[in-house]
Each structure stands twice: as structure tokens, then as C-alpha cells.
Scaffold this motif. Structure first.
Motif, PDB file in Angstrom:
ATOM      1  N   LEU A   1       0.808  -1.222   0.000  1.00  0.00           N
ATOM      2  CA  LEU A   1       0.000   0.000   0.000  1.00  0.00           C
ATOM      3  C   LEU A   1       0.844   1.276   0.000  1.00  0.00           C
ATOM      4  CD1 LEU A   1      -2.643  -1.085   2.681  1.00  0.00           C
ATOM      5  CD2 LEU A   1      -2.835  -1.247   0.197  1.00  0.00           C
TER       6      LEU A   1
ATOM      7  N   LYS B   1      -0.184  -7.508  -5.077  1.00  0.00           N
ATOM      8  CA  LYS B   1      -1.098  -6.422  -5.407  1.00  0.00           C
ATOM      9  C   LYS B   1      -0.527  -5.135  -4.842  1.00  0.00           C
ATOM     10  CE  LYS B   1      -4.963  -4.276  -6.563  1.00  0.00           C
ATOM     11  NZ  LYS B   1      -5.352  -4.040  -7.965  1.00  0.00           N
TER      12      LYS B   1
ATOM     13  N   TRP C   1      -1.070  -1.024  -4.586  1.00  0.00           N
ATOM     14  CA  TRP C   1      -2.144  -0.032  -4.715  1.00  0.00           C
ATOM     15  C   TRP C   1      -1.832   1.166  -3.839  1.00  0.00           C
ATOM     16  CZ3 TRP C   1      -6.862   0.537  -1.386  1.00  0.00           C
ATOM     17  CH2 TRP C   1      -7.746   1.482  -1.925  1.00  0.00           C
ATOM     18  N   ASP C   2      -1.859   2.330  -4.424  1.00  0.00           N
ATOM     19  CA  ASP C   2      -1.582   3.577  -3.702  1.00  0.00           C
ATOM     20  C   ASP C   2      -2.849   3.970  -2.942  1.00  0.00           C
ATOM     21  OD1 ASP C   2      -0.804   6.009  -2.742  1.00  0.00           O
ATOM     22  OD2 ASP C   2       0.037   6.735  -4.629  1.00  0.00           O
ATOM     23  N   MET C   3      -2.955   3.504  -1.725  1.00  0.00           N
ATOM     24  CA  MET C   3      -4.151   3.751  -0.926  1.00  0.00           C
ATOM     25  C   MET C   3      -4.224   5.200  -0.472  1.00  0.00           C
ATOM     26  SD  MET C   3      -5.342   1.683   2.477  1.00  0.00           S
ATOM     27  CE  MET C   3      -6.761   2.191   3.443  1.00  0.00           C
TER      28      MET C   3
ATOM     29  N   ALA D   1      -5.584   7.266  -3.305  1.00  0.00           N
ATOM     30  CA  ALA D   1      -6.989   6.947  -3.551  1.00  0.00           C
ATOM     31  C   ALA D   1      -7.887   7.579  -2.499  1.00  0.00           C
ATOM     32  CB  ALA D   1      -7.182   5.436  -3.578  1.00  0.00           C
TER      33      ALA D   1
ATOM     34  N   GLN E   1     -12.382   7.896  -6.480  1.00  0.00           N
ATOM     35  CA  GLN E   1     -12.006   6.535  -6.142  1.00  0.00           C
ATOM     36  C   GLN E   1     -12.678   6.113  -4.844  1.00  0.00           C
ATOM     37  OE1 GLN E   1      -7.977   5.136  -6.605  1.00  0.00           O
ATOM     38  NE2 GLN E   1      -7.356   6.992  -7.711  1.00  0.00           N
TER      39      GLN E   1
ATOM     40  N   THR F   1     -12.667  -0.754  -3.151  1.00  0.00           N
ATOM     41  CA  THR F   1     -11.479  -1.429  -3.673  1.00  0.00           C
ATOM     42  C   THR F   1     -10.930  -2.426  -2.663  1.00  0.00           C
ATOM     43  OG1 THR F   1     -10.953   0.560  -4.943  1.00  0.00           O
ATOM     44  CG2 THR F   1      -9.208  -1.072  -4.671  1.00  0.00           C
TER      45      THR F   1
END
Length: 1061
Positions: free
Chosen positions: A529, A566, A568-570, A573, A579, A584
Motif C-alpha cells: 500500500l 497487489k 495499490w496507492d491507498m 486513492a 475513487q 477497492t
């Protein structure tokens, strides 16, 4: 509780392995209990001794605690205890037994039995207080046992023989029926310590002798393997007392709940004792306790200490460093359940023991990774033969348990977080991984969801360790397994990230993932993340390197065992409006649970048996805020699957804003706060409310405060905390001639392997970096019955949960039983709403409000109708009164305004001005008709009306005629003058402009005084460079940068005097 009245709890046994209700009764009352299966029948007819018969044929005596009885009933209590252990209960109706009525009458005549207390009825009304009694029970918030242990009750010097009879039977340690010790008393003489341990029934005791006169650095402990009765132990202690009367005799030093081990700094040893505890959870009838108080006891004699003066100062400083570690926060232990391992591992191990048929019960192999007092247990393991009988392993992390009540069904949710002792430390001081593959902030989180239809781990039949009502799911968090650090010696709250070593083979990551394969199996689901886009690359550096590491290691794994990755740039977002962060995470969580599965116990014939293979590994840069939110969503998805497997819900998901999820949210919030304090020094900065965008005003202010607290702790307190960790965990051990702990400039070599130890060894293959045995699929052994020599053994031989949980020999009350005072979903039920019978008590019903920070904040909102005085005296409503129309669903209004506008009652005229409706059905202000009315005295009504009016005006802005005229005059004012003035007069000039031109004659402009220096300064000012916003070194002598030059020299920019014009 009044004098003479004693409450006992008997437990109805169902098949020998079931959970049942506890019955409260008086000793003088006749109680007959017979379960629906007819397997257990109990009868007690008088205040005398009884035998508690279990389903498997073993008898358990019934007695009472002496300390809990009134002082005026000693004679009756002695009559209760004046029996032999083999005496059985008299059957009701026998010739020698009395009837219940006659027994009660006799007790009333003697004044032993008071009037029965009055209890409030089960209703939502305020309960009436019971009648005052002569002796009250302790506080309802207490545990079944006090927080501080009671010492061994010694009598006076014995009048009879103090020695044991030569023909007495000596009960050895390890024989069947010898229970584990739960309470200890430490006695001291001038030369020795005596640690007396007793079992939970306070009937069997053992003793440990510790020498206080040993040389510095030596630990001499003598362990007595004989099990004594209470009378024999009393005689033994009296004998020791008589033998040391010349030097002061035998004195009670303290009472303790357990021994954590022995530790040595520069000289003699210390022993660390648990002085206070509290119950926090119950799993399978086994309690988990939190350490609330400890005491460090020196083994030396103060009068004959051999320490030198300089060594005394060093010893005192080491003791002070150890005191910086607060052992009374977030340290947990259990007497009979291995909390260092997961439920799945414990069940599999017990079943393997049943299948092997080994008559010798194997010692519990604790996972040393999570045993935080491992360094203190090493001296004890060398000096004792049965270390586990005397010393307790403790974990550091978080434990919490709550109850879901679902129309009579009881579901327990337990969260256990275990922090690794390897590479442990504070936030900026421990980053990445060491060369052994251990990562910083390594925490294993397990959630156990069980239905309490039965208490123990055993199923009907009986099938040992095959209860199908137990499920669990495990997650993992840890720092990115690369060689990277952050230097926090500066003042910036976000130091730069430095890659200390670029390993093309990613050896640290390979060792770390192989360890995860060994602990959890395959596959691994890695959720990364960290940020992907930054102005100044920080986290994105690690993102690229971590991605390359997983891609490199994945090419050597089997295709069906590859690591699922996985990224994902939380953070980005959550700041974006387009978003959905929660949506997600929900999608990712479903993929995670589907890939790894979860554990559900049961028999091998059952199709519902499941095993968890693999684990979800979540990380951000700190593994705190974003990681906890992601783990909560994954845990929430797993909770739905676990409840579905237990047959509680038909679907595999649970909705937000339900009582069940709100309770689960609070548990994970406390879990995240505790982990954040241990690693970062403050609570969570961003919580689930931040990512769900709920209560943003309050959450933002809280986030700012926690950010400052985290910055302060990381800058000023982490060094002290890190020294305490290194000393307690044994990373630093004092050696004569070596630097002291406080003289070390870095602790790098304390947490990394010595290159001289592994340089000569052969390295592991870069291609076969994993262990093939760790990739095998986990399976549960099919044995649920004892095999071989274990066949025919009683249940207590494998799992003696009965005495620990039910405590048939202890005096207690419902208010102190942990299962009754546990946090539950009942806290979220507004009982005022249940009076009309319209409130849905299901914990899976979505509630309308988002105010679930604390259950006390959820209040019923008052609905107020505001009327004018004229309307208040009339009950009729005008036909032309405007009606409130419910707004459409797409209208962006808060939930409380929806409820206000959806009322069927028309909105009456206000106290200050009338209201009308626009075309959309929204209330808006109307023109004042001049009607005068007296202000309403109700301040809440005025506030409610004003708030509604303010909301309407905000959604429908308007201006008056006077405001429009003033604005038009403002924009028509001649302020749009040209930037460059000329002598030419523009066409159709304004009169004010002509006056301004004529007032400044050309002669006046020419006659203005000026010198060459002013002209040079003006010319320099007009000379604009290519980059006017950058100050170069050549610009520093200029006059305009005088304040800047002073600031560079260290002078405050805000305290300087004004520059000369």
C-alpha cells in the motif's frame, strides 16, 4: 451478601464436554438439576458436603473458600470442612438426611439464613435496588479472582508432628491428576527464597528453593518434585520457620501469579514476578490474562553484597533502563493455552498426539518468535527440569474478546495480535529487514470466531479436539523486507528513505518469505500500500525495488505456489474524489480470503472441515494506519465467511453500520491503536472513519494531535525505548571489557548476525531459496480418539479445562464471571426504542446513524415543532399552510435532515419570519409580512429552526436589491487604470480621472528630488532576471535581501526590524 448466605455455581454437564448454564442457589436450599438428556442428575439437600459427579465417572468434591465466608459462621464452616476426601453426598430421602424445609427452618432459627434478596424484573424500566444487606459482594467489575494474588495461608507453629508419615504416598510430578500451578507465594529467609506454588483448587502444592548466597553470576535453584497437600505444605513451611528463628524466621515476601524468569545485568540475578493480572479472553475454557503489575526481586543479600561501588552505579542504571519498558501494558499469558501459536496449529498438534499414541504428554513447544521473555527463561531452563511448571511465557501485542448476541445464540469474537521479538524496536530505529530475514514491526493477527454452544475444543461423542464451532483466520503485517533505513536525527517529520544495500538476489526477502511459508503455508498474498507517485521520491523507491524482488523470487516457485502481489496507492486513492477506497479494499479482501481460506475445526467425516493455507501479508511504509484499515476490511470479509460457516448468516458478507460490524470496528481500532503505540509511539493517525469519510471534522483534529504525538515520541523518546527493548530481549548482554549499552552509537550489530559466524558457511541457493516441505498443503489429522497407550485416558489427561473455567470449588457471582461482563452488541441497542417493540434486535441490521464512535453518543434526536403564539392557541390548521414534501433520493442532505423533512406534519410558521417552499420542496425564506410574534421560550426549538433556515439559505443563496445595487456600484468604480501612464488623455474620460491628471503638473514631476543612488536602485529593481523567484549568490549583497541575509545567519525572520525605506 448477607452473613450466612453462600452462593455457589454448579454446572450442568452435557455429555461430559458441553457448556451449560450456571445455577445460583443457597447452601440450605434443596436443588435438583437434571438435564434434558438425563445424563447428569444432581441433588443437594442441606448445608453439608457433596460430591460433584461428572459424565466420565470421576468425582469432584464440593467445598467453599474460607476467606469468603463470614466470620460469625466459623463453626458452621468448620462443620462443612470436617470430612474425609472419600465422603460422598447423602442421597435425598435417606434416613439420616433432613428435609429442605427443616434445614431451612433450623438455619432461620440460628440466624444463619437471611431474607431472600429482591431482584428487579427484566424490563427497560429503571431497576429497583435490592434491600441493603449486612455484607455486600465485591464490585461487579472485578474478576472471579482478585487482581492481586493471596498468599499461602499459614497457620501458627504446629503442635503435632511436622514430619510426613513414613507410610504416606508421595505424589510425583507428571502423574495423572497433578494440575498446573496457578498461584505462587514467595517466602524469604536470610539465605534462601522459597517459592510455593499451588494449583487452581488450592489443594496441591509444590515448592522451589532459590539460594541467595551464591556467587555473583551463579543461579542455584533446587526443585522439589513432590506434590504436597495444604496441611503438609503448612508443616514444611513451619519447619523452615523454626529452623531459621535465630536469623529472623520465614517471612512472606510477596504473592504472585507467576514467574517470568531470571535476568542478570552486571552481577547477581533478579527474578521477575507477576503481581497483578486481569482476565481479557477465554478460549476453549482456558483464560488469557493481561499482566497488570510486575516486581523485580534481587536474589542477593543486601547486607553481604559483593558489588563494588562503580558496579553499583552501573547496575542501578541498567535497572533504570529496564524500567522504561512498561510490562503492565499489552503483555499477555495463559496457564493452559498456548497463545504463542494459532488455534489451527494447536488443534493440529493435539490431534497428532492422539494419532501417535504417545503416553508421555509432550512439552508445549512454544513459538520462540513470540515469547518475549525468552531471554529470561534461558537461565530457568538450565536450572530447572520442569521449566514450564514454574515459568510462564508472555507475548507482546493485543488481545480482546467480545460477544455477539443473535436471538439467543452467542458468538465470541477474539482478536489476538502477536509481535515478534526479532528485530523489534521503535519506528525510525527499526526499518526493513536484517540479514536473517526478520522484519521490523512483524505482527501476526488472528481472529477466532466461535459459537459458545459448547465451551471446550471437544465435540460430542466424545471426539477430542473436534468441536465444529471454532473457526479462525490469520493475517500478517511487517515492514518491507529490504535493506532500508530512515535517519530521524533532523527535525523533519518525514526523513528521506535510504537503500543501504542493493542485493540482486534479494536474500533478506527470500529468507522472510520462506519463514512465512513455514508458518502459514502457500500461497502468500502480498498487499503493498505504499505511495506510487510523489513529488520527492520516497516511498516510490521502495515500491519499485519491492516489486522487482517479488518478480525475481516468483520465477523459481512452482506455478501453483507463486506469490500473489497487489500494489495499490491507498493514500492517493483516499484523497481522490473519484475513487472508492472501501470498495477497492472489499474487492481485494474477497480475493484474499478466497485464495487463503480459513480454519474451521471438526471431525474428518464432516464436509465443513477447512484449513487455512497461506496468509495475507499487508504493508505500507509504517505498517500502521493504512495497514490496519486494510486488515480490518480483510478481517471483516473473513468474519462474514466464518459466520456463514457456523450457520449464523446465509451470505458470506456483513454490512457496515450494523451492530456486529461496529463492534468489530471498535475491536480493530483498539488493535491498531495498541500496535501503533508499541511501534510508533502514538495512536492511529488515520482510522476507518478517515477512509470512510465519516465525522471528518472531528477525525481531522484528532489526526493532527496524534501526528504531533508521534513526531514527539519518535524524536525524543524512541532511543530510551529501544535500549529497554535491547536489554529485556537479550540483544545486549553485559560482558566485562565491552562497551556499555548507553555508550553504543548504534545497535546495528545487536540485531544482525556476526559476519564471522556465517562467512565460512555455505550459502543457500539463490534459485532454490525456499524449502519445498513448507509449500505442502496443510491437512488436519483424522484422529479424534486416543490411540495406543493413550486409549482409555480421561479427558482431564489431555485438556483439563473444567477446573479453570467452571471453578466448582470457588465462591463467585454472576457479575464477576468474565463471560457475563464481556463487551457485547447489547451496548449498541438503544433500549428506549425497544419499548414499542419496533426495534430490530438483530446485530446485522443496518442502522441509519453513523455516530458510532461510542455507544453513549448514539442518542434519540428530539423532534420539535415550532409554532407562533397565535397558532399555539388554536388546534385547527389553515388550509393554505404549506406542506413539506420529502426530498428525492438524489438530494444531498444528511440523514438527520431527511428524517426532519420526511415527517408528515406540515411545517408551521416560524417565530422570526414565515417560510415557503421552492419548486424542489426545500424550505426557503419568504418576505417578512410584518407580523409580530413573541419569541418562543424553548431554546432548543429556536436552535432547530435556525439550523434548518441556515441550511435552506445555504442551498438557495439570494441577494437583496440593496446588496445588488451596492455590488454594481463597486464593479463600476474606476479602478481599472492602465498599468503604463501616458500624457495622452483617453477618449470620453471620467471626471474623476481628469481631476487626478490635472492635480499632478509636469513641472511637479520634474522638480521631484532624486539622486544617482535612487536611480540605480530603481533601475536594478526594473531589471528582472530569467528566474525572478530564485535568489542566487550574486543577489545576496543587494539591499532587498537584507532580511534574508540576517535569516541565514540564524536570526529570527519575524523579530527583525523594518528595513530602511
Amino acid at each position: 451478601m448477607r452473613a450466612g448466605q453462600t452462593k455457589l455455581y454448579l454446572t450442568q454437564l452435557r455429555g461430559g464436554f458441553s457448556h451449560s448454564a450456571r445455577l445460583e442457589f443457597s447452601l440450605t436450599q434443596y436443588v435438583a438439576v437434571q438435564d434434558f438428556g438425563g445424563m447428569v442428575s444432581l441433588a443437594i439437600d442441606q448445608a453439608a458436603d457433596a460430591t460433584f459427579g461428572t459424565a466420565n465417572g470421576h468425582s469432584r468434591p464440593l467445598s467453599v473458600d474460607e476467606s469468603a465466608l463470614p466470620t460469625d459462621d466459623i463453626s458452621s464452616h468448620e462443620q462443612l470442612n470436617s470430612r474425609n476426601d472419600g465422603t460422598t453426598c447423602e442421597k435425598p430421602g435417606s434416613a439420616d438426611s433432613q428435609s429442605p424445609a427443616s434445614t431451612a427452618a433450623e438455619a432461620q432459627r440460628l440466624g444463619m439464613l437471611p431474607e431472600p434478596p429482591s431482584f428487579p424484573q427484566l424490563s427497560n424500566n429503571t431497576p429497583t435496588s435490592p434491600k441493603p444487606s449486612a455484607k455486600r459482594m465485591p464490585s461487579e467489575g472485578e474478576d472471579e479472582e482478585p487482581a492481586t494474588a493471596k498468599g499461602f495461608q499459614r497457620s501458627a507453629s504446629p503442635t503435632s508432628a511436622m514430619h510426613r508419615n513414613k507410610g504416606a504416598l508421595y505424589e510425583k510430578v507428571g502423574e495423572e491428576g497433578v494440575c498446573k500451578m496457578h498461584k505462587f507465594s514467595l517466602y524469604e529467609t536470610t539465605s534462601r527464597y522459597y517459592l510455593v506454588g499451588g494449583d487452581i483448587t488450592d489443594r496441591k502444592f509444590r515448592i522451589l528453593k532459590i539460594d541467595r548466597t551464591a556467587d555473583s553470576g551463579d543461579l542455584i535453584v533446587a526443585e522439589d518434585e513432590i506434590v504436597y497437600t495444604k496441611k503438609e505444605m503448612n508443616q514444611l513451611l513451619n519447619a523452615v520457620d523454626d529452623g531459621n528463628r535465630v536469623s529472623g524466621g520465614l517471612r512472606l515476601k510477596c504473592s504472585t501469579w507467576g514467574l517470568l524468569g531470571f535476568i542478570r545485568f552486571t552481577g547477581a540475578y533478579y527474578m521477575l514476578l507477576i503481581t497483578k493480572r486481569s482476565q481479557v479472553a477465554m478460549i476453549g475454557g482456558h483464560y488469557i490474562y493481561q499482566v497488570d503489575g510486575t516486581e523485580l526481586v534481587s536474589l542477593t543479600v543486601s547486607s553481604s553484597s559483593r558489588f563494588r561501588l562503580d558496579r553499583d552505579a552501573e547496575e542501578t542504571r541498567f535497572v533504570g533502563i529496564l524500567s522504561n519498558l512498561d510490562l503492565s501494558r499489552s503483555f499477555y499469558f495463559s496457564y493452559s493455552y498456548d497463545i504463542t501459536r494459532t488455534l489451527q496449529h494447536n488443534i493440529v498438534r493435539e490431534r497428532q498426539t492422539l494419532r501417535s499414541g504417545n503416553a508421555d504428554i509432550p512439552e508445549r513447544s512454544h513459538n520462540s518468535m513470540f515469547v518475549w521473555n525468552h531471554h529470561l527463561l534461558d537461565p530457568a531452563s538450565r536450572a530447572l527440569r520442569n521449566t514450564d511448571d514454574w515459568c510462564l511465557p508472555v507475548i507482546h501485542g493485543f488481545v480482546d474478546q467480545a460477544r455477539l448476541s443473535i436471538y439467543g445464540r452467542t458468538i465470541y469474537i477474539t482478536i489476538i495480535a502477536r509481535r515478534s521479538r526479532f528485530f523489534a524496536g521503535a519506528r525510525f530505529l527499526k526499518r526493513g529487514a536484517n540479514d536473517l530475514g526478520y522484519v521490523a514491526n512483524d505482527v501476526e493477527t488472528e481472529q477466532i470466531v466461535s459459537e459458545m454452544l459448547t465451551t471446550s475444543f471437544h465435540g460430542p461423542g466424545p471426539e477430542l479436539f473436534a468441536n465444529p464451532n471454532y473457526t479462525s483466520y490469520v493475517q500478517h503485517r511487517g515492514s518491507i523486507p529490504l535493506y532500508w533505513t530512515q535517519d530521524n536525527t533532523g527535525v523533519t517529520p518525514k526523513p528521506d528513505i535510504e537503500m543501504n544495500l542493493i542485493d540482486p538476489f534479494y536474500s533478506a526477502a527470500a529468507l522472510h518469505f520462506d519463514d512465512l511459508f513455514e508458518r502459514y503455508g502457500a500461497p502468500l498474498y502480498v498487499l503493498n500500500l505504499v505511495k506510487s507517485r510523489e513529488r520527492t521520491p520516497r516511498e516510490s523507491i521502495l515500491l519499485k525495488e519491492y516489486t522487482n524482488a517479488i518478480e525475481y523470487l516468483n520465477q523459481f516457485l512452482p506455478k501453483d505456489k507463486t506469490t500473489l502481489y497487489k500494489a495499490w496507492d491507498m493514500s492517493r486513492a483516499s484523497k481522490s474524489r473519484d475513487q472508492d477506497v472501501i470498495g477497492t479494499l472489499e474487492s481485494i479482501a474477497e480475493d484474499v480470503v478466497t485464495a487463503t481460506g480459513f480454519f474451521r475445526n471438526g471431525s474428518t467425516e464432516s464436509k465443513d472441515l477447512q484449513m487455512q493455507n497461506g496468509v495475507a501479508r499487508t504493508n505500507c511504509i509504517d505498517c500502521l494506519d493504512r495497514t490496519n484499515a486494510a486488515q480490518f476490511v480483510i478481517g471483516k470479509r473473513a468474519l462474514g465467511h466464518q459466520l456463514h460457516a457456523l450457520g449464523v448468516i446465509s451470505d458470506t458478507s456483513v454490512d457496515y453500520d450494523t451492530d456486529a460490524v461496529n463492534l468489530f470496528t471498535h475491536m480493530y481500532h483498539d488493535h491498531g491503536d495498541t500496535i501503533a503505540i508499541q511501534y510508533g509511539g502514538s495512536h492511529l493517525v488515520n482510522t476507518m472513519e478517515t477512509y470512510r469519510k465519516i465525522n471528518q471534522w472531528t477525525s481531522h483534529s484528532r489526526d493532527m494531535v496524534e501526528s504531533f504525538k508521534r513526531y514527539y515520541n519518535n524524536s525524543f523518546l524512541d532511543r530510551q525505548r529501544q535500549e529497554a527493548y535491547n536489554l529485556f530481549l537479550g540483544n545486549y548482554i553485559f560482558v566485562q571489557g565491552q562497551p556499555m549499552l548507553w555508550d553504543l552509537t548504534t545497535d546495528y550489530y545487536l540485531h544482525h548476525a556476526d559476519p564471522r559466524l556465517w562467512s565460512g558457511k555455505s550459502r543457500k541457493s539463490y534459485i532454490k531459496w525456499y524449502t519445498p516441505e513448507n509449500l505442502r498443503t496443510r491437512e488436519l489429522p483424522d484422529a479424534t480418539q486416543p490411540q495406543g497407550p493413550l486409549a482409555g485416558k480421561s479427558l482431564s489427561f489431555f485438556d483439563d479445562y473444567w477446573l479453570e473455567y467452571y471453578r466448582p470449588l470457588a465462591l463467585s457471582s454472576f457479575g464477576k464471571v468474565f463471560s457475563y461482563k464481556m463487551n457485547s452488541t447489547f451496548r449498541y441497542i438503544p433500549f428506549k426504542s425497544t419499548q414499542d417493540g419496533k426495534y430490530d434486535l438483530s446485530p446485522f441490521r443496518v442502522r441509519a446513524t453513523h455516530d458510532h464512535d461510542t455507544p453513549e453518543k448514539v442518542r434519540q434526536r428530539k423532534e420539535v415543532s415550532i409554532v407562533t403564539p397565535q397558532e399555539g392557541t388554536s388546534t385547527d390548521r389553515s388550509a393554505g399552510a404549506p406542506q413539506v414534501i420529502s426530498p428525492t433520493k438524489h438530494t444531498e442532505l444528511p440523514s438527520w435532515l431527511h428524517s426532519q423533512l420526511s415527517e408528515s406534519t406540515p411545517l408551521r410558521s416560524g417565530v422570526m419570519q414565515n417560510v415557503e417552499l421552492n419548486s424542489h420542496g426545500i424550505v426557503q425564506a419568504a418576505k417578512d409580512d410584518g407580523s409580530a410574534g413573541k419569541p418562543v421560550k424553548d431554546k432548543s426549538a429556536v436552535t432547530q429552526w435556525t439550523l434548518n433556515q441556515f441550511y435552506s439559505n445555504s442551498l438557495n443563496p439570494s441577494v437583496t436589491d440593496s446588496e445588488a445595487h451596492e455590488y454594481q456600484r463597486y464593479i463600476s468604480h474606476p479602478l481599472n487604470l492602465p498599468l503604463v501612464t501616458t500624457t495622452d488623455i483617453p477618449p470620453n474620460p471620467n471626471a474623476d480621472f481628469l481631476v487626478h491628471i490635472n492635480s499632478n503638473a509636469p513641472d511637479a514631476m520634474i522638480s521631484m528630488p532624486s539622486n544617482e543612488e535612487d536611480i540605480a536602485d530603481y533601475t536594478e529593481f526594473l531589471n528582472v532576471g530569467e528566474d525572478p523567484l530564485t535568489v542566487f549568490e550574486a543577489d545576496t549583497p543587494k539591499k532587498r535581501y537584507k532580511a534574508y541575509r540576517q535569516w541565514l545567519k540564524g536570526k529570527s525572520l519575524f523579530k527583525q526590524q523594518r528595513l530602511d525605506p
